[in-house]
Design a protein around this motif. Structure first.
Motif, PDB file in Angstrom:
ATOM      1  N   GLU A 138      -8.334   3.158  -4.601  1.00 46.87           N
ATOM      2  CA  GLU A 138      -7.981   3.965  -5.088  1.00 46.87           C
ATOM      3  C   GLU A 138      -9.824   4.639  -4.975  1.00 46.87           C
ATOM      4  OE1 GLU A 138      -5.469   5.752  -5.693  1.00 46.87           O
ATOM      5  OE2 GLU A 138      -4.309   4.636  -6.316  1.00 46.87           O
ATOM      6  N   ASP A 139     -10.554   4.123  -4.312  1.00 46.73           N
ATOM      7  CA  ASP A 139     -12.183   4.584  -5.099  1.00 46.73           C
ATOM      8  C   ASP A 139     -12.331   5.166  -3.453  1.00 46.73           C
ATOM      9  OD1 ASP A 139     -12.578   3.055  -7.114  1.00 46.73           O
ATOM     10  OD2 ASP A 139     -12.658   1.586  -7.040  1.00 46.73           O
ATOM     11  N   ARG A 180     -10.607   9.264  -3.690  1.00 51.41           N
ATOM     12  CA  ARG A 180     -11.672   9.396  -4.771  1.00 51.41           C
ATOM     13  C   ARG A 180     -12.574  10.392  -3.826  1.00 51.41           C
ATOM     14  NH1 ARG A 180      -9.136   5.902  -9.125  1.00 51.41           N
ATOM     15  NH2 ARG A 180     -11.188   4.898  -8.602  1.00 51.41           N
ATOM     16  N   THR A 212       0.443  -1.291  -0.067  1.00 54.86           N
ATOM     17  CA  THR A 212       0.148   0.226   0.340  1.00 54.86           C
ATOM     18  C   THR A 212       0.217   1.281  -0.023  1.00 54.86           C
ATOM     19  OG1 THR A 212      -1.809  -0.713   1.104  1.00 54.86           O
ATOM     20  CG2 THR A 212      -1.360   1.445   1.614  1.00 54.86           C
ATOM     21  N   GLN A 229       2.215   1.681  -3.299  1.00 53.26           N
ATOM     22  CA  GLN A 229       0.903   1.904  -4.201  1.00 53.26           C
ATOM     23  C   GLN A 229       0.571   4.000  -4.232  1.00 53.26           C
ATOM     24  OE1 GLN A 229      -2.989   0.617  -3.263  1.00 53.26           O
ATOM     25  NE2 GLN A 229      -4.119   1.686  -4.261  1.00 53.26           N
ATOM     26  N   LEU A 230       0.944   4.406  -3.075  1.00 46.26           N
ATOM     27  CA  LEU A 230       0.228   5.530  -2.623  1.00 46.26           C
ATOM     28  C   LEU A 230       1.236   6.753  -2.582  1.00 46.26           C
ATOM     29  CD1 LEU A 230      -2.500   5.066   0.046  1.00 46.26           C
ATOM     30  CD2 LEU A 230      -2.437   5.086  -1.926  1.00 46.26           C
TER      31      LEU A 230
END
Length: 309
Positions: A305-306, A309, A76, A79-80
């Motif tokens: 990710e959702d 957002r 994670t 990813q971020l």
């Protein structure tokens, strides 16, 4: 409540005591003053936690579960961190590090206080807060104690009161004797050789893939059983269900299901447990166990990710 649900407790608490299980909440800790900001990637050590910050951008805080080190979030972070400032929390005593102040009662409140002090020192507000298992409960407690700190919450397979897994009528008072006995059994294991068979059996309940099971078993073996035992006790004897309507931040709840724990069963359990939450989005992940981020990394990454957002 189906007969397999007690296994969810083993998964959710990440503790050897459930595998070996035998038939007052801590008082709030004072907020710790965080030291000046560390260089990127450096670790800031506080009484109850160690915190590492990686990357730049809007802040995302990651809190692991019981006995889990910060390494549970490695994928994670990768990813971020290109687009976010990722703040990774590790409870002192997990991951093989020193226990610090966590040899005394008040671990959960101490973690909340340390995290609040760190965010205040860094002048960070309305962060995205992601918590797995016990980390999910810590996320709820942080949102209740310091609502300005939290902009949104993702809870990964956690409950506002773990006693619900033993039945809808369970109370803190009713579960306390069992939690105390489990804590004492765990603490008694401190300093004794690890039990690979027990660690492996626990990992098999908590993760669905061989690699994830190996990682979980290694993390359990490295955790300080004195810290795990007390943290587990506080986790089991904490119930924030009645306070859920006070949480103003939107909550995303990630819930795994599989052949042992059918979707309909976990859906009913978790939605009922979180009723009263002002804004709740439930994401159910198939073919996964407790460590959703390890079992279904791509699905979890998409859900994250959702959420952001």
């Amino acid at each position: 409540m189906i007969r397999h649900l007690p296994l969810r407790l083993a998964a959710s608490l990440l503790t050897l005591a459930v595998v070996l299980q035998p038939a007052a909440r801590a008082t709030a800790a004072p907020a710790a003053k965080a030291p000046p900001a560390a260089a990127a990637g450096a670790t800031v050590r506080l009484p109850h936690v160690s915190i590492r910050s990686v990357g730049t951008g809007s802040p995302v805080v990651l809190i692991p579960g019981l006995s889990s080190p910060a390494a549970v979030w490695d994928a994670t972070v990768a990813q971020l961190s290109p687009r976010h400032r990722v703040i990774v929390v590790q409870v002192n005593g997990f991951g093989g590090d020193a226990p610090g102040a966590n040899l005394s009662p008040g671990i959960l409140d101490g973690v909340v206080a340390d995290l609040h002090g760190y965010l205040a020192r860094e002048t960070l507000t309305k962060v995205a807060l992601v918590g797995h298992s016990m980390g999910g409960l810590l996320a709820l407690k942080t949102a209740l104690a310091h609502p300005g700190d939290v902009g949104r919450i993702m809870i990964v397979d956690s409950l506002p009161f773990y006693g619900r897994l033993f039945g809808p009528q369970m109370t803190v008072a009713a579960i306390e004797p069992r939690a105390r006995a489990m804590r004492d059994m765990m603490v008694a294991r401190y300093g004794k050789p690890a039990d690979p068979a027990a660690d492996g059996a626990l990992a098999a309940q908590m993760a669905a893939t061989p690699a994830a099971r190996d990682a979980v078993a290694a993390w359990v073996a490295k955790a300080d059983m004195r810290v795990s035992g007390q943290a587990m006790y506080e986790d089991l004897t904490t119930d924030v269900s009645a306070d859920l309507p006070r949480i103003i931040a939107p909550v995303t709840l990630v819930v795994p299901y599989n052949a042992t724990l059918p979707q309909a069963t976990v859906d009913a359990l978790y939605r009922d447990a979180y009723k009263g939450t002002a804004t709740l989005n439930v994401v159910e992940v198939a073919d996964a166990a407790h460590f959703v981020m390890l079992d279904r990394p791509q699905v979890f990454a998409g859900a994250l990710e959702d959420f952001l957002r």
